[in-house]
Design a protein around this motif. Structure first.
Motif, PDB file in Angstrom:
ATOM      1  N   ALA A 177       0.818  -1.209   0.000  1.00 45.60           N
ATOM      2  CA  ALA A 177       0.000   0.000   0.000  1.00 45.60           C
ATOM      3  C   ALA A 177       0.855   1.263   0.000  1.00 45.60           C
ATOM      4  CB  ALA A 177      -0.934   0.000   1.205  1.00 45.60           C
ATOM      5  N   ALA A 178       2.019   1.210   0.635  1.00 43.24           N
ATOM      6  CA  ALA A 178       2.857   2.403   0.779  1.00 43.24           C
ATOM      7  C   ALA A 178       3.723   2.688  -0.439  1.00 43.24           C
ATOM      8  CB  ALA A 178       3.743   2.264   2.013  1.00 43.24           C
ATOM      9  N   ALA A 179       4.008   1.675  -1.231  1.00 42.22           N
ATOM     10  CA  ALA A 179       4.995   1.804  -2.310  1.00 42.22           C
ATOM     11  C   ALA A 179       4.757   3.012  -3.211  1.00 42.22           C
ATOM     12  CB  ALA A 179       5.043   0.524  -3.129  1.00 42.22           C
ATOM     13  N   THR A 180       3.526   3.289  -3.556  1.00 39.00           N
ATOM     14  CA  THR A 180       3.254   4.397  -4.480  1.00 39.00           C
ATOM     15  C   THR A 180       3.266   5.754  -3.789  1.00 39.00           C
ATOM     16  OG1 THR A 180       0.874   4.135  -4.176  1.00 39.00           O
ATOM     17  CG2 THR A 180       1.889   2.951  -6.028  1.00 39.00           C
ATOM     18  N   HIS A 181       3.276   5.788  -2.466  1.00 36.72           N
ATOM     19  CA  HIS A 181       3.259   7.053  -1.731  1.00 36.72           C
ATOM     20  C   HIS A 181       4.643   7.501  -1.285  1.00 36.72           C
ATOM     21  CE1 HIS A 181      -1.113   7.106  -1.449  1.00 36.72           C
ATOM     22  NE2 HIS A 181      -1.044   5.813  -1.167  1.00 36.72           N
TER      23      HIS A 181
ATOM     24  N   LEU B 136      13.503   3.821  -0.352  1.00 31.57           N
ATOM     25  CA  LEU B 136      12.370   3.265   0.390  1.00 31.57           C
ATOM     26  C   LEU B 136      11.358   2.618  -0.553  1.00 31.57           C
ATOM     27  CD1 LEU B 136      11.698   5.844   3.242  1.00 31.57           C
ATOM     28  CD2 LEU B 136      12.665   3.555   3.420  1.00 31.57           C
ATOM     29  N   GLN B 137      11.202   3.165  -1.752  1.00 32.84           N
ATOM     30  CA  GLN B 137      10.344   2.516  -2.747  1.00 32.84           C
ATOM     31  C   GLN B 137      10.892   1.126  -3.062  1.00 32.84           C
ATOM     32  OE1 GLN B 137      10.543   5.374  -5.919  1.00 32.84           O
ATOM     33  NE2 GLN B 137       8.824   6.595  -5.126  1.00 32.84           N
ATOM     34  N   ASN B 138      12.214   1.043  -3.212  1.00 31.99           N
ATOM     35  CA  ASN B 138      12.851  -0.257  -3.453  1.00 31.99           C
ATOM     36  C   ASN B 138      12.674  -1.181  -2.249  1.00 31.99           C
ATOM     37  OD1 ASN B 138      13.702   0.648  -5.949  1.00 31.99           O
ATOM     38  ND2 ASN B 138      15.742   1.203  -5.243  1.00 31.99           N
ATOM     39  N   ALA B 139      12.817  -0.640  -1.053  1.00 29.88           N
ATOM     40  CA  ALA B 139      12.630  -1.451   0.156  1.00 29.88           C
ATOM     41  C   ALA B 139      11.209  -1.991   0.223  1.00 29.88           C
ATOM     42  CB  ALA B 139      12.946  -0.627   1.402  1.00 29.88           C
ATOM     43  N   ALA B 140      10.234  -1.160  -0.121  1.00 36.27           N
ATOM     44  CA  ALA B 140       8.836  -1.604  -0.101  1.00 36.27           C
ATOM     45  C   ALA B 140       8.614  -2.719  -1.120  1.00 36.27           C
ATOM     46  CB  ALA B 140       7.900  -0.429  -0.384  1.00 36.27           C
ATOM     47  N   THR B 141       9.131  -2.537  -2.319  1.00 36.89           N
ATOM     48  CA  THR B 141       8.983  -3.558  -3.367  1.00 36.89           C
ATOM     49  C   THR B 141       9.653  -4.862  -2.951  1.00 36.89           C
ATOM     50  OG1 THR B 141       8.908  -1.845  -5.058  1.00 36.89           O
ATOM     51  CG2 THR B 141       9.456  -4.071  -5.796  1.00 36.89           C
TER      52      THR B 141
ATOM     53  N   PHE C 241      -9.239   3.312   1.993  1.00 38.48           N
ATOM     54  CA  PHE C 241      -8.151   3.069   2.938  1.00 38.48           C
ATOM     55  C   PHE C 241      -7.060   4.111   2.715  1.00 38.48           C
ATOM     56  CE2 PHE C 241      -4.024   1.103   3.744  1.00 38.48           C
ATOM     57  CZ  PHE C 241      -4.178   0.729   5.064  1.00 38.48           C
ATOM     58  N   ASP C 242      -6.605   4.741   3.759  1.00 41.16           N
ATOM     59  CA  ASP C 242      -5.560   5.757   3.669  1.00 41.16           C
ATOM     60  C   ASP C 242      -4.317   5.256   4.393  1.00 41.16           C
ATOM     61  OD1 ASP C 242      -3.956   7.958   3.537  1.00 41.16           O
ATOM     62  OD2 ASP C 242      -5.320   9.301   4.608  1.00 41.16           O
ATOM     63  N   ILE C 243      -3.344   4.782   3.625  1.00 41.79           N
ATOM     64  CA  ILE C 243      -2.122   4.244   4.214  1.00 41.79           C
ATOM     65  C   ILE C 243      -1.405   5.312   5.029  1.00 41.79           C
ATOM     66  CG2 ILE C 243      -0.671   4.665   2.173  1.00 41.79           C
ATOM     67  CD1 ILE C 243      -0.408   1.627   4.530  1.00 41.79           C
ATOM     68  N   CYS C 244      -1.492   6.567   4.613  1.00 42.89           N
ATOM     69  CA  CYS C 244      -0.850   7.645   5.370  1.00 42.89           C
ATOM     70  C   CYS C 244      -1.454   7.743   6.767  1.00 42.89           C
ATOM     71  CB  CYS C 244      -1.010   8.976   4.637  1.00 42.89           C
ATOM     72  SG  CYS C 244      -0.255   8.993   3.003  1.00 42.89           S
ATOM     73  N   GLN C 245      -2.765   7.606   6.845  1.00 42.12           N
ATOM     74  CA  GLN C 245      -3.453   7.672   8.141  1.00 42.12           C
ATOM     75  C   GLN C 245      -3.027   6.503   9.029  1.00 42.12           C
ATOM     76  OE1 GLN C 245      -5.735  10.114   9.117  1.00 42.12           O
ATOM     77  NE2 GLN C 245      -5.723   9.173  11.120  1.00 42.12           N
ATOM     78  N   VAL C 246      -2.912   5.325   8.447  1.00 42.25           N
ATOM     79  CA  VAL C 246      -2.564   4.133   9.214  1.00 42.25           C
ATOM     80  C   VAL C 246      -1.125   4.206   9.731  1.00 42.25           C
ATOM     81  CG1 VAL C 246      -2.187   1.643   9.068  1.00 42.25           C
ATOM     82  CG2 VAL C 246      -4.252   2.655   8.108  1.00 42.25           C
TER      83      VAL C 246
ATOM     84  N   CYS D 224       1.071   6.937   9.771  1.00 44.22           N
ATOM     85  CA  CYS D 224       1.473   8.166  10.463  1.00 44.22           C
ATOM     86  C   CYS D 224       0.499   8.608  11.542  1.00 44.22           C
ATOM     87  CB  CYS D 224       1.612   9.312   9.463  1.00 44.22           C
ATOM     88  SG  CYS D 224       2.802   8.992   8.161  1.00 44.22           S
ATOM     89  N   GLY D 225      -0.715   8.106  11.484  1.00 44.15           N
ATOM     90  CA  GLY D 225      -1.720   8.571  12.426  1.00 44.15           C
ATOM     91  C   GLY D 225      -2.405   9.839  11.954  1.00 44.15           C
ATOM     92  N   SER D 226      -1.989  10.318  10.809  1.00 45.97           N
ATOM     93  CA  SER D 226      -2.631  11.483  10.207  1.00 45.97           C
ATOM     94  C   SER D 226      -2.356  11.445   8.707  1.00 45.97           C
ATOM     95  CB  SER D 226      -2.090  12.776  10.813  1.00 45.97           C
ATOM     96  OG  SER D 226      -0.716  12.895  10.519  1.00 45.97           O
ATOM     97  N   PRO D 227      -3.149  12.141   7.937  1.00 48.56           N
ATOM     98  CA  PRO D 227      -2.966  12.096   6.484  1.00 48.56           C
ATOM     99  C   PRO D 227      -1.793  12.951   6.011  1.00 48.56           C
ATOM    100  CG  PRO D 227      -4.825  13.481   7.029  1.00 48.56           C
ATOM    101  CD  PRO D 227      -4.316  12.908   8.321  1.00 48.56           C
ATOM    102  N   VAL D 228      -0.581  12.541   6.342  1.00 52.71           N
ATOM    103  CA  VAL D 228       0.614  13.275   5.925  1.00 52.71           C
ATOM    104  C   VAL D 228       1.241  12.604   4.712  1.00 52.71           C
ATOM    105  CG1 VAL D 228       1.088  14.093   8.247  1.00 52.71           C
ATOM    106  CG2 VAL D 228       2.184  12.014   7.438  1.00 52.71           C
ATOM    107  N   SER D 229       2.155  13.299   4.082  1.00 55.88           N
ATOM    108  CA  SER D 229       2.879  12.714   2.956  1.00 55.88           C
ATOM    109  C   SER D 229       4.299  13.268   2.991  1.00 55.88           C
ATOM    110  CB  SER D 229       2.183  13.062   1.639  1.00 55.88           C
ATOM    111  OG  SER D 229       2.128  14.468   1.488  1.00 55.88           O
ATOM    112  N   GLY D 230       5.060  12.926   1.996  1.00 59.17           N
ATOM    113  CA  GLY D 230       6.431  13.422   1.912  1.00 59.17           C
ATOM    114  C   GLY D 230       7.355  12.767   2.908  1.00 59.17           C
ATOM    115  N   ALA D 231       8.280  13.565   3.447  1.00 59.43           N
ATOM    116  CA  ALA D 231       9.311  13.044   4.345  1.00 59.43           C
ATOM    117  C   ALA D 231       8.721  12.429   5.610  1.00 59.43           C
ATOM    118  CB  ALA D 231      10.300  14.147   4.711  1.00 59.43           C
ATOM    119  N   ALA D 232       7.643  13.012   6.126  1.00 60.04           N
ATOM    120  CA  ALA D 232       7.022  12.459   7.347  1.00 60.04           C
ATOM    121  C   ALA D 232       6.476  11.058   7.083  1.00 60.04           C
ATOM    122  CB  ALA D 232       5.906  13.383   7.843  1.00 60.04           C
TER     123      ALA D 232
END
Length: 144
Positions: A22-26, A32-37, A73-78, A80-88
């Motif tokens: 779920a996180a790979a595209t975000h 980290l994209q490689n780690a997710a894959t 489903f919001d992977i960012c919410q799950v 991070c606990g909030s709908p954040v993106s980027g470095a966080a």
């Protein structure tokens, strides 16, 4: 002990598979994209191994289905606990994977000490080594 360990490997790796997929595209960091894959592929392999051994060693047929993330489903919410993106988000994902691997090391150490089956103990030793390497790679990953 060995049976419970194999079941734990399935449970832990189902979580790794679901979160990484779920996180790979975000993720904004290529490493980290490689780690997710890679985590998706590695988790699938460990789930398959545990299922095979549960069936052959304990006559237990386990159906392992990835957790459903469902619509909306919001992977960012799950993560991070909030709908954040980027470095966080990248940081939270990295921390989550490190925790999954740390947990897997802990259960693998127990089976190394108390397990009965030599194949399962050898797999536990290999998992410890691989997860320690994964954690080291993740902690070296720079998040901008």
């Amino acid at each position: 002990m060995d049976k419970a360990y194999l079941q734990g490997i399935i449970t832990t790796n189902m979580q790794v598979l679901a979160v990484s997929d779920a996180a790979a595209t975000h993720l904004g960091t290529t490493s980290l994209q490689n780690a997710a894959t890679n985590s998706v592929a590695d988790a699938g392999s460990r789930i398959s191994m545990a299922r095979r051994w549960l069936k052959s060693k304990f006559c237990l047929d386990v159906t392992a289905c990835p957790p459903s993330l469902g619509p909306g489903f919001d992977i960012c919410q799950v993560i991070c606990g909030s709908p954040v993106s980027g470095a966080a988000f990248d940081q939270a994902f990295r921390n989550q994977l490190v925790q999954f691997y740390t947990d897997e090391i802990a259960i693998s150490q127990v089976v190394l000490e108390r397990g009965c089956d030599s194949q399962v103990k050898a797999a536990a030793a290999r998992i410890i080594k691989e997860d320690q390497e994964r954690i080291a790679r993740l902690l070296r990953c720079r998040i901008c």
